[in-house]
Structures are given as C-alpha cells and as structure tokens.
Design an enzyme around this catalytic site. Sequence first.
Site, PDB file in Angstrom:
ATOM      1  N   ASP A 193     -27.308   4.134  -5.833  1.00 16.36           N
ATOM      2  CA  ASP A 193     -26.778   3.064  -6.906  1.00 16.36           C
ATOM      3  C   ASP A 193     -25.978   1.586  -5.841  1.00 16.36           C
ATOM      4  O   ASP A 193     -24.640   0.857  -6.797  1.00 16.36           O
ATOM      5  CB  ASP A 193     -26.202   3.951  -7.710  1.00 16.36           C
ATOM      6  CG  ASP A 193     -24.677   4.718  -6.926  1.00 16.36           C
ATOM      7  OD1 ASP A 193     -25.089   4.323  -5.684  1.00 16.36           O
ATOM      8  OD2 ASP A 193     -23.936   5.182  -7.914  1.00 16.36           O
TER       9      ASP A 193
ATOM     10  N   GLU B  20     -19.106  14.847 -13.723  1.00 17.46           N
ATOM     11  CA  GLU B  20     -20.286  15.040 -12.873  1.00 17.46           C
ATOM     12  C   GLU B  20     -20.938  15.052 -12.505  1.00 17.46           C
ATOM     13  O   GLU B  20     -22.230  14.484 -11.732  1.00 17.46           O
ATOM     14  CB  GLU B  20     -18.861  14.798 -11.365  1.00 17.46           C
ATOM     15  CG  GLU B  20     -17.662  13.827 -11.374  1.00 17.46           C
ATOM     16  CD  GLU B  20     -17.753  12.297 -11.158  1.00 17.46           C
ATOM     17  OE1 GLU B  20     -19.164  11.847 -10.052  1.00 17.46           O
ATOM     18  OE2 GLU B  20     -17.246  12.099 -12.251  1.00 17.46           O
TER      19      GLU B  20
END
Length: 283
Positions: free
Chosen positions: A72, A56
């Site tokens: 996003d 991550e």
Amino acid sequence: MELTRIRRTLLVVLGAVLAVGGCASGAADKGGGTAGAPATPAAAVLMMDDITAVFENGATVPQYAYIADLHDGCGYTAGWIGFCSQSGDMLGLVKAYDAAAPRNVLAKYTTVLQRLADSGSEDTGALGGAFVRDWKKAAQDPVFRRVQIQVGHDTYLTPAMKLSAQEGVKSELGRENLFDTALMMGQGSDDCDGMVKIAHETDKVLGGNPASGVDEARWLARFNTVRQEHLKHPCTPGRQNDWPQAVDRSQALQELADRGEWDLKAPLTVGADFAVTISRPQD
C-alpha cells in the site's frame, strides 16, 4: 500467559507514568496530566489500546509481533499501530528501542531504515530476508513492547488528549474517537483529513464545541459523520482505495456512544463489522 503478564506490567507502568504526568500517555491518573490535557485513568488507556488492536489486527490486545508488506506504499507495516518503514515512523521506533535496549536485534537495521525514510521508499527487500524474523524476535522482549506503546502514545494519544482539552471533550469514549482519528488519519493541523481538521469542521457545523456548551454526545455524533465523509472522499494521497472501506471503524465507535459506553468500562463489545468483546486485564 506471557502476554497477560506483559499487560499487567503495562498497567502498572502506565499508572506510574500517568500519575506523574509523563508523556507516554498524554494524560494523568486522578488529576494530573500533560499540559492542558484532561485526566484519563490507566485502565481507560489500556482499553483504548485494545480498541486499536481490534481495528488494526482484529485482536483484543496489541499485536506487537505483527509485520507485513501490504503493498500500500508503506513498505513494511508492523507492530500494534502499524509502524511504517517508508514514512520513518518505524525508524523512530527502532531508535527509541536502541536507546532503551542497546545492541538489540533490530539495531543493525537503523542505517537501512534511515535510508528508506529519507527517500520515502517502500522497498522491503532492502531490509533483507531476516528482518521479519528479527522483528518477531524483538516483539518477545518486554522492553520493545513498552517502547511500542510509548511511541504510539507520544505520537497520537498525547495530541488527542490536548485537543480534547481544547474542545471540551471529557468522556473516555470521546477521547478514544480523537485518538483513533489521529492514529488513522493524522494528528497535525496540516493533515487535510486529520483529527484537527475534522474537529474544526464539526465546530463550524454546530457553531461551537463542548467547551462552549454544545452537548458532547451531539458533538461526537457530528464528528463521526464528518469523519466518515472524509473516509469516503479522502484528500490524503494514496488513501482513495482503502479508507472508503474503513468507515466501519468510525461506525463502531458511534455505536458505543449510542449504547452509552462513555467510560469504556470492560467488558466492552466493539460492534459494526468487528463484533469483538474486550475484557479488562486481570490484576
């Protein structure tokens, strides 16, 4: 260091929770566990969390203070597993934090987070200019860190452990594969690219699973092949651009299998494009 102390605390907390079969991890140490889930030692769960941090955030420990608008569609992505303000999982986290530590610095954002979740809005401006600063301040609180871990485990690790029991996946690395797939691609049976879908497709190709006698190493290799096809050609809306660039996540886990790192013992080098070595927290 403060972070090291928190990691030690988490090891103790996880060990206690696992020993009584609590839901924070979805597994129990030395023989217990959630209903139908196999046992997973606390140290292995910590390693799974650290592998998540590598994938991550490119770090070797969870990054609780991380927060960014990645543009996003998720609004703010924050915390060790990328809690999203648009989808409602950040709201769930903040509510859990409110329950554990009333009047915390993030409590005042609950109403706005609820509105964003209800409307599916990626608007980060609605949270105001101080939200990022307040998130980072909250991340200094050991309670908030523990809540982040617990919510992440309840949401993704517990379903992964239950599926591992159904499929007969017994290795820590196999369970990590299921956990990472659930976290990244979805844990529900209705997720078209999710953990359950990929496992069932793997079973179909091989004519069974480890529970029915298929070698686990063979099953896991096929699972990763199927997962990579889903990553390259996702049916999940909005993931056609970013998931094809993330196949290295699955490749790195397969490399661990190829090296025989089935028990996730530290030090553990996560390869592919990551090239990071994770060490066990010192007792």
